[in-house]
Design a protein around this motif. Structure first.
Motif, mmCIF file in Angstrom:
data_model
loop_
_atom_site.group_PDB
_atom_site.id
_atom_site.type_symbol
_atom_site.label_atom_id
_atom_site.label_comp_id
_atom_site.label_asym_id
_atom_site.label_seq_id
_atom_site.Cartn_x
_atom_site.Cartn_y
_atom_site.Cartn_z
ATOM 1 N N ALA A 47 47.651 28.079 -35.709
ATOM 2 C CA ALA A 47 48.931 28.786 -35.816
ATOM 3 C C ALA A 47 48.805 29.962 -36.771
ATOM 4 N N HIS A 48 48.091 29.761 -37.870
ATOM 5 C CA HIS A 48 47.890 30.868 -38.822
ATOM 6 C C HIS A 48 47.131 32.019 -38.174
ATOM 7 N N GLN A 49 46.109 31.703 -37.404
ATOM 8 C CA GLN A 49 45.346 32.751 -36.738
ATOM 9 C C GLN A 49 46.219 33.537 -35.762
ATOM 10 N N VAL A 64 55.145 36.163 -45.309
ATOM 11 C CA VAL A 64 56.186 35.191 -44.982
ATOM 12 C C VAL A 64 56.861 35.632 -43.686
ATOM 13 N N LEU A 65 57.062 34.700 -42.766
ATOM 14 C CA LEU A 65 57.800 34.973 -41.540
ATOM 15 C C LEU A 65 59.059 34.120 -41.523
ATOM 16 N N LEU A 66 60.172 34.740 -41.265
ATOM 17 C CA LEU A 66 61.469 34.061 -41.281
ATOM 18 C C LEU A 66 62.324 34.614 -40.152
ATOM 19 N N ASP A 67 62.969 33.722 -39.435
ATOM 20 C CA ASP A 67 63.859 34.119 -38.349
ATOM 21 C C ASP A 67 64.884 33.007 -38.180
ATOM 22 N N SER A 68 65.731 33.102 -37.169
ATOM 23 C CA SER A 68 66.773 32.090 -37.019
ATOM 24 C C SER A 68 67.182 31.953 -35.566
ATOM 25 N N SER A 69 67.706 30.784 -35.224
ATOM 26 C CA SER A 69 68.208 30.552 -33.876
ATOM 27 C C SER A 69 69.182 29.385 -33.886
ATOM 28 N N TYR A 80 56.890 30.115 -41.899
ATOM 29 C CA TYR A 80 55.448 30.093 -42.095
ATOM 30 C C TYR A 80 55.109 31.060 -43.214
ATOM 31 N N ALA A 81 54.189 30.661 -44.101
ATOM 32 C CA ALA A 81 53.846 31.533 -45.221
ATOM 33 C C ALA A 81 52.443 31.227 -45.732
ATOM 34 N N VAL A 82 51.779 32.260 -46.204
ATOM 35 C CA VAL A 82 50.532 32.109 -46.951
ATOM 36 C C VAL A 82 50.890 32.151 -48.429
ATOM 37 N N SER A 186 46.704 28.635 -49.399
ATOM 38 C CA SER A 186 47.117 27.661 -48.398
ATOM 39 C C SER A 186 48.086 28.306 -47.419
ATOM 40 N N PHE A 187 48.166 27.722 -46.259
ATOM 41 C CA PHE A 187 49.126 28.137 -45.234
ATOM 42 C C PHE A 187 50.127 27.010 -45.082
ATOM 43 N N VAL A 188 51.424 27.332 -45.227
ATOM 44 C CA VAL A 188 52.449 26.298 -45.161
ATOM 45 C C VAL A 188 53.386 26.542 -43.987
ATOM 46 N N HIS A 189 53.839 25.470 -43.439
ATOM 47 C CA HIS A 189 54.824 25.468 -42.352
ATOM 48 C C HIS A 189 55.969 24.580 -42.801
ATOM 49 N N PHE A 190 57.135 25.183 -42.990
ATOM 50 C CA PHE A 190 58.313 24.471 -43.472
ATOM 51 C C PHE A 190 59.364 24.528 -42.384
ATOM 52 N N SER A 191 59.713 23.383 -41.814
ATOM 53 C CA SER A 191 60.663 23.361 -40.708
ATOM 54 C C SER A 191 61.883 22.546 -41.074
ATOM 55 N N TYR A 192 62.997 22.917 -40.455
ATOM 56 C CA TYR A 192 64.267 22.265 -40.753
ATOM 57 C C TYR A 192 65.113 22.259 -39.491
ATOM 58 N N GLY A 193 65.835 21.177 -39.264
ATOM 59 C CA GLY A 193 66.756 21.132 -38.140
ATOM 60 C C GLY A 193 67.851 20.117 -38.390
ATOM 61 N N TYR A 194 68.986 20.303 -37.754
ATOM 62 C CA TYR A 194 70.078 19.333 -37.827
ATOM 63 C C TYR A 194 71.007 19.575 -36.651
#
Length: 303
Positions: A47-49, A64-69, A80-82, A186-194
């Motif tokens: 995913a990072h690549q 850092v990549l940030l979006d919304s839906s 996603y962020a380095v 490090s490469f981090v993936h932080f996800s959230y949903g409700y």
């Protein structure tokens, strides 16, 4: 022909507060597939690549990549962020519900957090006020089950889940994944949903059309007549603001030594938030620190 019932102002504010924690970002590239060859660590590296060019050209001035839906049932998404921290430091910081309580309460609206156990599972309960100036007695509770899904020298995965929340919200899902890029990054993936019901959706829309009409997110949707960026509004703007606030809590927690006083972490978080005054400014530093000092004193006294 009857008209739709009109929600009282207090309900609009309170129900809109139910989505305070929710930040959701659509998948900016295909989400890592934990069943992919090589396991979850390799999936996250892949995913990072795929995202490397977008990360390098991020409008935040950092990768850092940030979006919304919005989804039919609620909100969900990804950041996603380095980050400039080795995986060992990330694991040490985020492996433990007590650490999560410490970092989550950096957020201005999170006034208390308690850890515990329930049915043999580790838990944390977050107490959130709909506005920073409301007393903790008016906070709503979010009880999360905390689980370390994976912790190896190559990959960390932490999951928090809550079956129900306040005011018709449910099925809260939080995951943090991290993989080492090299000895220092490090490469981090932080996800959230409700999920939420129609009442919450309508109340949130009403709030954003009135009290929250001047608030914006980070996604640029166009330009104003004078050439300035036009930012996204509405529910997506709301969740983008909270997305960035929570990402900055993670960053502040990692960037200050564990021996540092809580106030130093709070100052770090506030300084980071102040980089985005259009979206994130709520109060001045003295007000923020006073609130957090009050929270520490209350918790120390066992009140």
């Amino acid at each position: 022909m009857s008209s739709s019932p009109r929600l009282p102002v207090s309900w609009m504010r309170t129900l809109a507060g139910a989505v305070l924690l929710a930040f959701s970002l659509p998948v900016l590239a295909a989400a890592p597939d934990p069943a992919a060859p090589g396991g979850p660590a390799q999936a996250l590296r892949a995913a990072h690549q795929r995202m490397s060019d977008k990360l390098d050209s991020s409008s935040f001035g950092r990768p850092v990549l940030l979006d919304s839906s919005e989804t039919p049932g609620g909100l969900e998404g990804d950041i996603y962020a380095v980050i400039d921290h080795p995986l060992s430091a990330v694991t040490a910081a985020f492996k433990g519900s007590t650490h999560w309580c410490e970092l989550l309460t950096l957020h201005i609206n999170n006034r208390r957090c308690k850890t515990g156990t329930a049915q043999g599972r580790e838990t944390l309960t977050l107490y959130v006020v709909r506005r920073y100036d409301k007393p903790v007695e008016q906070a709503f509770e979010l009880p999360f089950v905390y689980r370390v899904a994976n912790a190896t020298p190559e990959h960390l995965a932490v999951e928090l889940s809550a079956a129900s929340g306040p005011f018709g919200t449910s099925n809260y899902r939080v995951t943090l994944e991290a993989v080492a890029l090299d000895a220092q990054k490090s490469f981090v993936h932080f996800s959230y949903g409700y999920d939420h019901n129609m009442m919450v959706r309508l109340a949130t829309q009403a709030y954003l059309a009135t009290f929250g009409r001047d608030k914006v997110g980070f996604t640029v949707t166009g330009k104003t007549p004078d050439g300035k960026p036009e930012y996204i509004r509405g529910p997506r703007g709301l969740v983008e603001r909270n997305a960035m606030r929570y990402f900055l809590t993670l960053d502040a927690y990692l960037s200050t030594d564990a021996k540092d006083a809580a106030e130093r972490r709070q100052r770090h978080w506030f300084a980071a938030v102040e980089q985005y005054p259009r979206q994130l400014r709520e109060v001045d530093l003295d007000t923020y620190l006073a609130l957090k000092r009050e929270d520490r004193q209350r918790d120390a006294a066992g009140r």
